[in-house]
Enzyme design. Structure first.
Site, PDB file in Angstrom:
ATOM      1  N   PRO A  41       0.802  -1.221   0.000  1.00  8.62           N
ATOM      2  CG  PRO A  41      -0.122  -1.106   2.137  1.00  8.62           C
ATOM      3  CD  PRO A  41       0.647  -1.994   1.233  1.00  8.62           C
ATOM      4  CD  GLU A  42       3.832   3.015  -3.715  1.00 10.62           C
ATOM      5  OE1 GLU A  42       3.889   4.158  -4.184  1.00 10.62           O
ATOM      6  OE2 GLU A  42       4.389   2.041  -4.238  1.00 10.62           O
ATOM      7  CG  HIS A  76      -0.966 -14.960   6.996  1.00 14.90           C
ATOM      8  ND1 HIS A  76       0.264 -15.224   7.566  1.00 14.90           N
ATOM      9  CD2 HIS A  76      -1.015 -15.712   5.877  1.00 14.90           C
ATOM     10  CE1 HIS A  76       0.919 -16.088   6.817  1.00 14.90           C
ATOM     11  NE2 HIS A  76       0.161 -16.407   5.783  1.00 14.90           N
ATOM     12  NE  ARG A 127       7.257 -10.760   3.275  1.00 20.36           N
ATOM     13  CZ  ARG A 127       6.613 -11.731   2.606  1.00 20.36           C
ATOM     14  NH1 ARG A 127       5.747 -12.493   3.224  1.00 20.36           N
ATOM     15  NH2 ARG A 127       6.865 -11.919   1.326  1.00 20.36           N
TER      16      ARG A 127
END
Length: 308
Positions: A2-3, A126, A145
């Site tokens: 995501p940006e 997750h 992550r």
DNA sequence: TATATTGTTACACC
DNA sequence: TGGTGTAACAATAT
């Protein structure tokens, strides 16, 4: 990954969906993604059950007033003197479901944004945090992550948050001008334009994907040094920033990496990428092969003919 | 099994 | 000392 356009997409969707909802229950499955207080969590964080408990205690029973954004940070503004700050980093994602949504998907989602990834029921392995609201709807926070975090900060301490102090202007804000943008380059003449664009102290929210796309639209190679850029090139780069980001928001974000929308569907921006992730593929404008190079440890793609 | 990935920070260096 | 440049770090899928 995501940006700004992806975070903006998530913020708009969550603001619409969560506004007014009361937190009935919080399930913290991975305490290490939870922080309390203005100090940053750092990279070497360890699980703190105490903090997780405090987070839970302070959030329960409160109503979501709004969901907003600064740079790539999300703000969950709650009733009471607290705000939840969220950074998605590389692979953080939110999935919201109410009863209707659950029927539609049968509770099955791809936690990884890959066509090959299996459909899984939430919470998955997750899923690190689950918010449940009084109307039975749920918000799942997934992060493959675990680089992202949820941080509870007292409203009075918001200004003590270090990242917020170092952030430059919002690229879509009124205070972001060509003069300000260009002036930040004076102290670092040898830096590449690519690294400059991705520096949050210069302008926030631009990462690897959008910097590549902005430089393609500007016709400037990412390897160019700041001191070598002509006035006209500065203008082109500056003028490419807002349209490229706005197109990303309009397309509800990129479909690359692990980004998915809050309903588990994909954004459409990936279709419009001219250079990002297109190494060894023909340029969409001139047919020349797109090349990749490393700048500051990050892969950068560009057309050697269209970008001088 | 080595590699790739990102924002942030700690630290080396002028 | 202050600002800049760089490397390290987190975890895991491929």
């Amino acid at each position: 990954m995501p940006e700004l356009p992806e975070v903006e997409t998530v913020v708009r969707e969550l603001d619409k969906k969560l506004r007014g909802k009361i937190i009935k229950h919080v399930d913290i499955r991975t305490p290490k993604v939870i922080g309390v207080g203005p100090a940053s969590l750092g990279t070497k964080r360890k699980a703190s059950p105490q903090k997780a408990c405090e987070f839970q205690r302070q959030v329960l029973g409160h109503r979501v007033l709004s969901v907003k954004r600064r740079a790539k940070l999300l703000f969950f503004n709650l009733t009471g003197p607290q705000t939840i700050l969220v950074h998605l980093k590389m692979t953080g994602q939110f999935i919201f479901e109410d009863k209707k949504q659950r029927q539609k998907t049968q509770g099955q989602y791809r936690v990884l944004n890959k066509l090959t990834a299996p459909l899984v029921a939430l919470p998955s392995k997750h899923t690190h945090v689950v918010f449940e609201f009084t109307d039975q709807s749920r918000l799942y926070y997934n992060d493959v992550r675990k680089f992202g975090y949820l941080r509870l900060v007292q409203d009075a301490d918001i200004l003590k948050v270090k990242e917020l102090k170092s952030y430059g202007p919002e690229p879509l804000g009124r205070t972001f001008t060509l003069a300000i943008f260009k002036s930040r380059s004076a102290s670092r003449p040898k830096q590449s334009i690519k690294q400059f664009l991705m520096d949050n102290a210069v302008v926030v929210g631009i990462g690897n994907i959008y910097s590549d796309e902005i430089l393609f639209q500007a016709g400037v190679a990412p390897v160019r040094k700041l001191a070598d850029l002509q006035a006209q090139e500065w203008v082109k780069i500056f003028q490419a920033i807002a349209p490229v980001l706005k197109q990303g928001i309009k397309a509800k974000g990129s479909s690359v990496g692990d980004f998915i929308r809050t309903d588990g569907t994909w954004g459409q921006m990936g279709k419009f990428h001219f250079v990002y992730g297109r190494k060894n593929q023909p340029c969409k404008k001139c047919g020349t092969m797109i090349i990749a190079t490393k700048l500051g440890g990050r892969t950068s793609c560009y057309c050697p003919k269209c970008q001088a």
